[in-house]
Design a protein around this motif. Structure first.
Motif, PDB file in Angstrom:
ATOM      1  N   MET A 215      -5.466 -39.519   9.671  1.00  0.00           N
ATOM      2  CA  MET A 215      -5.743 -38.261  10.348  1.00  0.00           C
ATOM      3  C   MET A 215      -4.704 -37.978  11.429  1.00  0.00           C
ATOM      4  SD  MET A 215      -9.404 -37.057  11.937  1.00  0.00           S
ATOM      5  CE  MET A 215      -9.101 -37.100  13.691  1.00  0.00           C
ATOM      6  N   ALA A 216      -4.262 -36.743  11.492  1.00  0.00           N
ATOM      7  CA  ALA A 216      -3.296 -36.326  12.500  1.00  0.00           C
ATOM      8  C   ALA A 216      -3.934 -36.313  13.887  1.00  0.00           C
ATOM      9  CB  ALA A 216      -2.755 -34.937  12.157  1.00  0.00           C
ATOM     10  N   LYS A 217      -3.110 -36.121  14.897  1.00  0.00           N
ATOM     11  CA  LYS A 217      -3.599 -36.049  16.277  1.00  0.00           C
ATOM     12  C   LYS A 217      -4.148 -34.655  16.573  1.00  0.00           C
ATOM     13  CE  LYS A 217      -1.971 -36.356  21.080  1.00  0.00           C
ATOM     14  NZ  LYS A 217      -3.121 -37.115  21.595  1.00  0.00           N
ATOM     15  N   PHE A 218      -5.331 -34.609  17.169  1.00  0.00           N
ATOM     16  CA  PHE A 218      -5.920 -33.367  17.664  1.00  0.00           C
ATOM     17  C   PHE A 218      -6.271 -33.572  19.134  1.00  0.00           C
ATOM     18  CE2 PHE A 218      -6.666 -33.398  13.115  1.00  0.00           C
ATOM     19  CZ  PHE A 218      -6.276 -32.113  12.750  1.00  0.00           C
ATOM     20  N   GLU A 219      -6.117 -32.524  19.908  1.00  0.00           N
ATOM     21  CA  GLU A 219      -6.334 -32.638  21.340  1.00  0.00           C
ATOM     22  C   GLU A 219      -7.812 -32.695  21.717  1.00  0.00           C
ATOM     23  OE1 GLU A 219      -4.008 -33.275  23.407  1.00  0.00           O
ATOM     24  OE2 GLU A 219      -2.421 -33.045  21.899  1.00  0.00           O
ATOM     25  N   SER A 220      -8.667 -32.240  20.831  1.00  0.00           N
ATOM     26  CA  SER A 220     -10.092 -32.193  21.151  1.00  0.00           C
ATOM     27  C   SER A 220     -10.900 -32.049  19.873  1.00  0.00           C
ATOM     28  CB  SER A 220     -10.404 -31.012  22.070  1.00  0.00           C
ATOM     29  OG  SER A 220     -10.160 -29.788  21.388  1.00  0.00           O
ATOM     30  N   ALA A 221     -12.212 -32.266  20.001  1.00  0.00           N
ATOM     31  CA  ALA A 221     -13.107 -32.035  18.876  1.00  0.00           C
ATOM     32  C   ALA A 221     -13.086 -30.573  18.463  1.00  0.00           C
ATOM     33  CB  ALA A 221     -14.525 -32.481  19.232  1.00  0.00           C
ATOM     34  N   ALA A 222     -12.949 -29.687  19.434  1.00  0.00           N
ATOM     35  CA  ALA A 222     -12.909 -28.254  19.120  1.00  0.00           C
ATOM     36  C   ALA A 222     -11.686 -27.918  18.267  1.00  0.00           C
ATOM     37  CB  ALA A 222     -12.901 -27.439  20.409  1.00  0.00           C
ATOM     38  N   GLU A 223     -10.547 -28.509  18.577  1.00  0.00           N
ATOM     39  CA  GLU A 223      -9.350 -28.251  17.773  1.00  0.00           C
ATOM     40  C   GLU A 223      -9.522 -28.800  16.364  1.00  0.00           C
ATOM     41  OE1 GLU A 223      -4.488 -28.879  17.864  1.00  0.00           O
ATOM     42  OE2 GLU A 223      -5.760 -30.029  19.227  1.00  0.00           O
ATOM     43  N   TYR A 224     -10.113 -29.973  16.257  1.00  0.00           N
ATOM     44  CA  TYR A 224     -10.381 -30.571  14.940  1.00  0.00           C
ATOM     45  C   TYR A 224     -11.319 -29.683  14.128  1.00  0.00           C
ATOM     46  CZ  TYR A 224     -12.294 -33.910  11.537  1.00  0.00           C
ATOM     47  OH  TYR A 224     -12.713 -34.524  10.378  1.00  0.00           O
ATOM     48  N   GLU A 225     -12.398 -29.214  14.751  1.00  0.00           N
ATOM     49  CA  GLU A 225     -13.343 -28.341  14.047  1.00  0.00           C
ATOM     50  C   GLU A 225     -12.663 -27.047  13.608  1.00  0.00           C
ATOM     51  OE1 GLU A 225     -16.347 -29.019  13.064  1.00  0.00           O
ATOM     52  OE2 GLU A 225     -16.370 -31.010  13.991  1.00  0.00           O
ATOM     53  N   GLY A 226     -11.758 -26.533  14.444  1.00  0.00           N
ATOM     54  CA  GLY A 226     -11.017 -25.341  14.062  1.00  0.00           C
ATOM     55  C   GLY A 226     -10.160 -25.572  12.834  1.00  0.00           C
ATOM     56  N   MET A 227      -9.544 -26.740  12.744  1.00  0.00           N
ATOM     57  CA  MET A 227      -8.755 -27.077  11.562  1.00  0.00           C
ATOM     58  C   MET A 227      -9.624 -27.127  10.310  1.00  0.00           C
ATOM     59  SD  MET A 227      -8.195 -29.882   9.378  1.00  0.00           S
ATOM     60  CE  MET A 227      -8.764 -31.278  10.361  1.00  0.00           C
ATOM     61  N   LEU A 228     -10.815 -27.733  10.432  1.00  0.00           N
ATOM     62  CA  LEU A 228     -11.716 -27.799   9.287  1.00  0.00           C
ATOM     63  C   LEU A 228     -12.146 -26.397   8.847  1.00  0.00           C
ATOM     64  CD1 LEU A 228     -14.085 -30.811  10.066  1.00  0.00           C
ATOM     65  CD2 LEU A 228     -12.055 -30.777   8.611  1.00  0.00           C
ATOM     66  N   GLU A 229     -12.457 -25.558   9.812  1.00  0.00           N
ATOM     67  CA  GLU A 229     -12.849 -24.184   9.480  1.00  0.00           C
ATOM     68  C   GLU A 229     -11.724 -23.448   8.767  1.00  0.00           C
ATOM     69  OE1 GLU A 229     -14.035 -22.450  13.149  1.00  0.00           O
ATOM     70  OE2 GLU A 229     -15.804 -23.739  13.377  1.00  0.00           O
ATOM     71  N   GLU A 230     -10.496 -23.711   9.177  1.00  0.00           N
ATOM     72  CA  GLU A 230      -9.353 -23.071   8.512  1.00  0.00           C
ATOM     73  C   GLU A 230      -9.213 -23.556   7.079  1.00  0.00           C
ATOM     74  OE1 GLU A 230      -4.506 -22.713   9.091  1.00  0.00           O
ATOM     75  OE2 GLU A 230      -5.776 -23.277  10.792  1.00  0.00           O
ATOM     76  N   LEU A 231      -9.413 -24.865   6.859  1.00  0.00           N
ATOM     77  CA  LEU A 231      -9.346 -25.402   5.497  1.00  0.00           C
ATOM     78  C   LEU A 231     -10.449 -24.822   4.624  1.00  0.00           C
ATOM     79  CD1 LEU A 231      -8.551 -29.189   6.093  1.00  0.00           C
ATOM     80  CD2 LEU A 231      -7.031 -27.469   5.121  1.00  0.00           C
ATOM     81  N   ILE A 232     -11.632 -24.681   5.196  1.00  0.00           N
ATOM     82  CA  ILE A 232     -12.745 -24.107   4.429  1.00  0.00           C
ATOM     83  C   ILE A 232     -12.464 -22.643   4.103  1.00  0.00           C
ATOM     84  CG2 ILE A 232     -15.195 -23.514   4.518  1.00  0.00           C
ATOM     85  CD1 ILE A 232     -15.546 -26.075   6.284  1.00  0.00           C
ATOM     86  N   ARG A 233     -11.962 -21.899   5.071  1.00  0.00           N
ATOM     87  CA  ARG A 233     -11.613 -20.488   4.819  1.00  0.00           C
ATOM     88  C   ARG A 233     -10.548 -20.357   3.734  1.00  0.00           C
ATOM     89  NH1 ARG A 233     -11.649 -19.917  10.443  1.00  0.00           N
ATOM     90  NH2 ARG A 233      -9.370 -19.982  10.472  1.00  0.00           N
ATOM     91  N   SER A 234      -9.646 -21.311   3.694  1.00  0.00           N
ATOM     92  CA  SER A 234      -8.569 -21.251   2.696  1.00  0.00           C
ATOM     93  C   SER A 234      -9.083 -21.496   1.288  1.00  0.00           C
ATOM     94  CB  SER A 234      -7.497 -22.296   3.033  1.00  0.00           C
ATOM     95  OG  SER A 234      -7.946 -23.609   2.700  1.00  0.00           O
ATOM     96  N   GLY A 235     -10.266 -22.125   1.192  1.00  0.00           N
ATOM     97  CA  GLY A 235     -10.814 -22.445  -0.116  1.00  0.00           C
ATOM     98  C   GLY A 235     -10.358 -23.777  -0.667  1.00  0.00           C
ATOM     99  N   VAL A 236      -9.502 -24.488   0.070  1.00  0.00           N
ATOM    100  CA  VAL A 236      -9.011 -25.781  -0.400  1.00  0.00           C
ATOM    101  C   VAL A 236     -10.126 -26.824  -0.383  1.00  0.00           C
ATOM    102  CG1 VAL A 236      -7.387 -27.663   0.060  1.00  0.00           C
ATOM    103  CG2 VAL A 236      -6.632 -25.292   0.231  1.00  0.00           C
TER     104      VAL A 236
END
Length: 379
Positions: free
Chosen positions: A183-204
């Motif tokens: 797993m890459a470095k994230f500054e916070s849980a909020a940033e990590y959750e944002g990344m997951l939401e982006e992946l889900i939105r992308s459909g990947v």
């Protein structure tokens, strides 16, 4: 003396004791197993168990052994065998079936062959971490230690009837998924959750549960989860891995507070993980500290010794160090499987070994104050 709570999830293959082939019969088993401790997997040829969260490694061991005993008894009545290994040597892809479930069916539709070939089993260890931001940091910062943890579990040299040349071919099969790996470095849980939401939105990916990182914050409970390890035939080895992972988590917490900006370069981690999958405990590993290859036993011994303060603090040092000595003396499951095959050139013999080791690889309760489980001879 105690440490954070630990829980373990074990995945098991189901094989026919007559043909020794993997069979899609999890439904029969699950009908007879406690629903609060066993669950389905993507493929109907696998079943998962999970322990209750506890603080004592010996309690983890007893729970794991008890769950195995229940599952094996049910399986034997059905003419089935249970295999705790990263892969099952004898598999006919045409006979496999996906578990009837809308989520699983969508995964198969989205990922096709990746999902149809998801015939691998893992050991997953959860360690309690209540701070979400800390869990994110730990998941990234422990990446250099993935390789020796994988090496201790390597049990998947055979894939679709062939010797792959790897100690953990499951690792290579798993790496095909879009979110697998360190797993890459994230500054916070909020940033990590944002990344997951982006992946889900992308459909990947379709949900947060498909973040298949080697170490990740759990999507459901307040833990950090180690996901890189193959399933282990022996409960002893799972207890060893669980004790070491908890010690790594405990050691990293103050290190993060001292140096919150430190970042792990993931390219060397991926290379070291490949090396561990290739050679297991019988070859060389990349040392997480020095970054150079050395004998696997030496790398693992240094890891254990370096964690002694954390292991002693939890009351785990004597037990974990003894289990490590036993594991290194015994060698990997991958090597034992190859020796079984070499005797007669029969993969059926390999399956028989795995079924037997899964059944007898339970836990011998220490007696008379002895913290060391007795060594069992390698098969």
């Amino acid at each position: 003396m105690t440490g954070p709570a630990i829980g373990v999830e074990e995945e098991f293959h189901i094989v026919d004791t007559g043909t020794r082939h993997l069979v899609p019969r999890s439904g029969l088993l699950l009908e007879a197993l406690p629903k609060d401790r066993f669950t389905k997997e993507l493929q109907r040829a696998a079943v998962e168990s999970h322990t209750l969260p506890v603080h004592d490694l010996r309690e983890v061991a007893r729970d794991l052994a008890g769950l195995r005993a229940v599952m094996i008894a049910v399986a034997e009545d059905l003419g089935l065998g249970v295999v705790a290994a990263g892969s099952a040597p004898l598999t006919d892809l045409k006979q496999m079936r996906v578990t009837p479930d809308p989520r699983y069916e969508q995964i198969v539709d989205d990922y096709q062959l990746l999902a149809r070939e998801q015939l691998i089993c893992a050991t997953q260890v959860h360690v309690e971490v209540g701070d979400p931001d800390l869990a994110i940091a730990i998941s990234h910062r422990l990446a250099p230690w993935l390789a020796p943890m994988l090496a201790l579990s390597c049990s998947s040299p055979y894939w679709l009837g062939e010797d792959t040349g790897y100690a953990s071919y499951r690792t290579l099969v798993w790496r095909r998924w879009p979110t697998a790996g360190p797993m890459a470095k994230f500054e916070s849980a909020a940033e990590y959750e944002g990344m997951l939401e982006e992946l889900i939105r992308s459909g990947v990916i379709s949900d947060a549960g498909m973040a298949y990182f080697d170490i990740r914050p759990s999507a459901h409970v307040p833990t950090v989860e180690l996901r890189i390890c193959d399933s282990c035939t022996r409960v002893d080895d799972i207890v060893l891995i669980a004790g070491l992972f908890r010690a790594l988590v405990v050691r990293e917490c103050p290190a993060i507070r001292r140096d919150p900006d430190s970042e792990v370069q993931l390219e060397p981690v991926r290379a070291a993980t490949w090396q561990a999958a290739r050679s297991g405990m019988e070859g060389e590993l990349v040392d997480p500290v020095e970054g150079v290859r050395g004998p696997a036993a030496s790398v693992i011994e240094r890891m254990v010794a370096g964690l002694r303060p954390q292991l002693e603090e939890a009351g785990d040092w004597e037990l974990v160090s003894a289990l490590a000595r036993d594991a290194l003396g015994r060698g990997s499951s991958a090597e034992r499987q190859r020796r079984a095959f070499a005797r007669r050139g029969s993969l059926a013999d390999v399956v028989d070994l795995l079924v037997a080791e899964t059944a007898i690889g339970g836990w011998d309760e220490p007696v008379d104050g002895d913290t060391r489980p007795p060594c069992r001879p390698a098969a």
